[in-house]
Design an enzyme around this catalytic site. Structure first.
Site, PDB file in Angstrom:
ATOM      1  N   LYS A  65      19.310  63.556  10.665  1.00 17.71           N
ATOM      2  CA  LYS A  65      20.732  63.901  10.559  1.00 17.71           C
ATOM      3  C   LYS A  65      21.585  63.030  11.509  1.00 17.71           C
ATOM      4  O   LYS A  65      22.619  62.514  11.106  1.00 17.71           O
ATOM      5  CB  LYS A  65      20.939  65.394  10.850  1.00 17.71           C
ATOM      6  CG  LYS A  65      20.186  66.286   9.856  1.00 17.71           C
ATOM      7  CD  LYS A  65      20.438  67.750  10.097  1.00 17.71           C
ATOM      8  CE  LYS A  65      19.873  68.267  11.407  1.00 17.71           C
ATOM      9  NZ  LYS A  65      18.407  68.139  11.530  1.00 17.71           N
ATOM     10  N   THR A  66      21.112  62.888  12.744  1.00 16.08           N
ATOM     11  CA  THR A  66      21.855  62.051  13.696  1.00 16.08           C
ATOM     12  C   THR A  66      21.880  60.609  13.197  1.00 16.08           C
ATOM     13  O   THR A  66      22.921  59.932  13.228  1.00 16.08           O
ATOM     14  CB  THR A  66      21.184  62.101  15.088  1.00 16.08           C
ATOM     15  OG1 THR A  66      21.013  63.470  15.455  1.00 16.08           O
ATOM     16  CG2 THR A  66      22.011  61.402  16.135  1.00 16.08           C
ATOM     17  N   ASP A  78      26.556  68.083  16.267  1.00 17.52           N
ATOM     18  CA  ASP A  78      25.209  68.603  16.026  1.00 17.52           C
ATOM     19  C   ASP A  78      25.206  70.118  16.271  1.00 17.52           C
ATOM     20  O   ASP A  78      26.022  70.611  17.048  1.00 17.52           O
ATOM     21  CB  ASP A  78      24.241  67.914  17.003  1.00 17.52           C
ATOM     22  CG  ASP A  78      22.816  67.911  16.484  1.00 17.52           C
ATOM     23  OD1 ASP A  78      22.594  68.395  15.361  1.00 17.52           O
ATOM     24  OD2 ASP A  78      21.931  67.423  17.197  1.00 17.52           O
ATOM     25  N   THR A 108      20.694  73.152  11.270  1.00 19.53           N
ATOM     26  CA  THR A 108      19.355  73.406  10.741  1.00 19.53           C
ATOM     27  C   THR A 108      19.443  74.494   9.673  1.00 19.53           C
ATOM     28  O   THR A 108      18.545  74.623   8.858  1.00 19.53           O
ATOM     29  CB  THR A 108      18.398  73.869  11.863  1.00 19.53           C
ATOM     30  OG1 THR A 108      19.082  74.833  12.652  1.00 19.53           O
ATOM     31  CG2 THR A 108      17.981  72.696  12.725  1.00 19.53           C
ATOM     32  N   ARG A 149      10.510  61.942  12.949  1.00 24.29           N
ATOM     33  CA  ARG A 149      10.426  61.911  14.412  1.00 24.29           C
ATOM     34  C   ARG A 149       8.980  62.095  14.867  1.00 24.29           C
ATOM     35  O   ARG A 149       8.514  61.426  15.780  1.00 24.29           O
ATOM     36  CB  ARG A 149      11.318  62.995  15.034  1.00 24.29           C
ATOM     37  CG  ARG A 149      11.128  63.079  16.557  1.00 24.29           C
ATOM     38  CD  ARG A 149      12.054  64.066  17.243  1.00 24.29           C
ATOM     39  NE  ARG A 149      13.411  63.575  17.300  1.00 24.29           N
ATOM     40  CZ  ARG A 149      14.469  64.291  16.945  1.00 24.29           C
ATOM     41  NH1 ARG A 149      14.320  65.535  16.521  1.00 24.29           N
ATOM     42  NH2 ARG A 149      15.673  63.774  17.032  1.00 24.29           N
TER      43      ARG A 149
HETATM   44  N1  LIG Z   1      14.987  58.322   6.781  1.00 25.23           N
HETATM   45  C1  LIG Z   1      14.504  57.782   7.891  1.00 25.23           C
HETATM   46  N2  LIG Z   1      13.973  56.548   7.877  1.00 25.23           N
HETATM   47  C2  LIG Z   1      13.457  56.018   9.001  1.00 25.23           C
HETATM   48  N3  LIG Z   1      13.439  56.631  10.210  1.00 25.23           N
HETATM   49  C3  LIG Z   1      13.977  57.846  10.289  1.00 25.23           C
HETATM   50  C4  LIG Z   1      14.536  58.480   9.137  1.00 25.23           C
HETATM   51  N4  LIG Z   1      14.986  59.689   9.503  1.00 25.23           N
HETATM   52  C5  LIG Z   1      14.730  59.808  10.813  1.00 25.23           C
HETATM   53  N5  LIG Z   1      14.116  58.714  11.290  1.00 25.23           N
HETATM   54  C6  LIG Z   1      13.663  58.522  12.662  1.00 25.23           C
HETATM   55  O1  LIG Z   1      13.356  59.791  13.216  1.00 25.23           O
HETATM   56  C7  LIG Z   1      13.937  59.964  14.509  1.00 25.23           C
HETATM   57  C8  LIG Z   1      14.692  61.272  14.522  1.00 25.23           C
HETATM   58  O2  LIG Z   1      15.827  61.199  13.679  1.00 25.23           O
HETATM   59  P1  LIG Z   1      17.196  61.943  14.031  1.00 25.23           P
HETATM   60  O3  LIG Z   1      17.432  61.969  15.510  1.00 25.23           O
HETATM   61  O4  LIG Z   1      18.237  61.333  13.187  1.00 25.23           O
HETATM   62  O5  LIG Z   1      16.862  63.396  13.518  1.00 25.23           O
HETATM   63  P2  LIG Z   1      17.795  64.695  13.511  1.00 25.23           P
HETATM   64  O6  LIG Z   1      17.664  65.316  12.169  1.00 25.23           O
HETATM   65  O7  LIG Z   1      19.166  64.347  13.955  1.00 25.23           O
HETATM   66  O8  LIG Z   1      17.104  65.591  14.581  1.00 25.23           O
HETATM   67  P3  LIG Z   1      17.771  66.757  15.492  1.00 25.23           P
HETATM   68  O9  LIG Z   1      18.194  67.802  14.538  1.00 25.23           O
HETATM   69  O10 LIG Z   1      16.632  67.166  16.374  1.00 25.23           O
HETATM   70  O11 LIG Z   1      18.890  66.117  16.247  1.00 25.23           O
HETATM   71  C9  LIG Z   1      14.805  58.725  14.757  1.00 25.23           C
HETATM   72  O12 LIG Z   1      14.226  57.954  15.770  1.00 25.23           O
HETATM   73  C10 LIG Z   1      14.780  57.919  13.486  1.00 25.23           C
HETATM   74  O13 LIG Z   1      14.418  56.594  13.786  1.00 25.23           O
END
Ligand SMILES: Nc1ncnc2c1ncn2[C@@H]1O[C@H](COP(=O)(O)OP(=O)(O)OP(=O)(O)O)[C@@H](O)[C@H]1O
Length: 361
Positions: A81-82, A126, A175, A234
């Protein structure tokens, strides 16, 4: 590995925050995480539907020379998401400001952020469901009219001073989209739900990350890590880094299937992505309670963990994997759980009656 050796009395040393298979970002190496983030929609692996829809939203806004609509992204931690919010900003050629619901407790905190946004800026919020109510109400007006009322003073003398805001794009992440009040949900022009990734998609994530980390990985090695990554990029990236360490210290640096298998065995992440805590919960359920039903409190005491840890950290994945069911009468193991731990269910496993009735919810 012999699953019969799985400890059933305690899961000591498996604190949630330290788990290799925890999808949360706590304790994550931020620099590495940032380095591995895809920078544009083309590099973003999987989530085809969300990607395609978002691509249209952003292209259309660019063609009109307008600020993109507000975007809500929902999905479990670590699914991107981030990353996607940063991609939205990059695709729009706009700067991004990152904050979170828990950091905004007062409406004034939000007013300060909103009033300092540049035109077209992306505001990533977030855990938007954890914002305070007054801040949430201020956000309604900001999203719809690009305006906020800043209240000055208290009591009968308080006055509301309207403040015009530049158009901005809010990207909210949660979430649980179901937790958002409908008036907030309705103000997003686009909602994207992010699913867990298929193993083949995680393999692509792993190949890409391995290249960025300058690590050689064989297709079988990537498949092995992907299968243990709980559908979460992740976790895949984290396991990759640990396997890389092992390959470097114990072998020639190349990640093969057997290196991945052995390395993740050392870290106690099994072939299905269960770690020590997950197996302790499952082991206790099977060995001490004949597969259940057993109450959460009893099960937690048996594994030496807090109720919340068992319920919120271990169980969601076990349920998702079809290894454990939460029933009104307590926790019950599925036939797949017996198979996974290499145990044979008793004749009345998972049934009603027998000794299971002794264990309360
Ligand atoms: N679709 C994707 N392709 C490649 N790498 C990804 C992808 N999605 C996430 N990642 C990798 O996974 C890691 C976590 O992603 P991210 O921080 O965006 O998750 P999030 O959903 O925001 O998590 P949170 O809810 O804990 O903040 C990042 O380092 C990113 O490089």
């Amino acid at each position: 590995m012999n699953w019969d050796d799985t400890p059933t009395d305690t899961a000591a040393g498996t604190e949630a925050g330290e788990r290799l298979v925890d999808a949360g970002a706590a304790g994550e190496d931020q620099a590495i995480e940032a380095a591995l983030r895809p920078k544009n929609l083309g590099e973003f692996v999987g989530q085809e539907r969300v990607r395609e829809q978002l691509d249209l939203v952003l292209r259309a806004a660019r063609q009109r020379g307008a600020t993109a609509d507000h975007v809500l992204l929902s999905g479990a931690p670590g699914l991107g998401k981030t990353t996607l919010s940063m991609i939205i900003a990059a695709e729009m050629g706009a700067p991004i400001r990152i904050t979170s619901g828990p950091a905004i407790q007062h409406a004034g905190d939000l007013a300060a952020i909103l009033s300092s946004l540049a035109e077209g800026e992306v505001l990533f919020l977030d855990e938007i469901h954890r914002m305070s109510r007054p801040a949430e109400e201020m956000l309604y007006m900001a999203m719809e009219d690009f305006r906020v009322d800043v209240v000055v003073g208290k009591g009968p003398g308080a006055t509301a001073i309207p403040l015009e805001l530049p158009p901005f794009t809010l990207v909210g992440a949660t979430t649980r989209a179901g937790l958002l009040p409908p008036p907030l949900r309705d103000r997003f022009g686009f909602t994207g739900h992010m699913d867990f990734y298929e193993p083949a998609e995680l393999e692509r994530v792993l190949h890409r990350s391995a290249q960025l980390l300058d690590v050689e990985i064989e297709p079988d090695g990537a498949a092995e890590i992907a299968g243990r990554s709980r559908g979460t990029p992740r976790i895949a990236n984290r396991l990759l880094r640990r396997v890389r360490d092992y390959a470097q210290v114990k072998a020639d640096g190349v990640i093969t299937r057997s290196i991945a298998e052995t390395a993740l065995g050392v870290y106690e992440v099994d072939g299905r992505g269960l770690d020590r805590l997950d197996r302790a919960v499952l082991g206790a359920l099977l060995k001490l309670f004949g597969g259940g039903p057993v109450g959460l409190s009893t099960l937690s005491v048996a594994v030496g963990e807090e109720r919340e840890t068992v319920e919120e950290v271990a169980e969601p994945f076990l349920v998702r994997e079809g290894l454990l069911a939460r029933t009104p009468r307590g926790r019950v193991a599925t036939p797949a759980a017996w198979e996974h731990l290499g145990l044979r269910p008793p004749q009345n496993a998972g049934g009603s009656g027998g000794q299971q009735g002794l264990f309360g919810v």
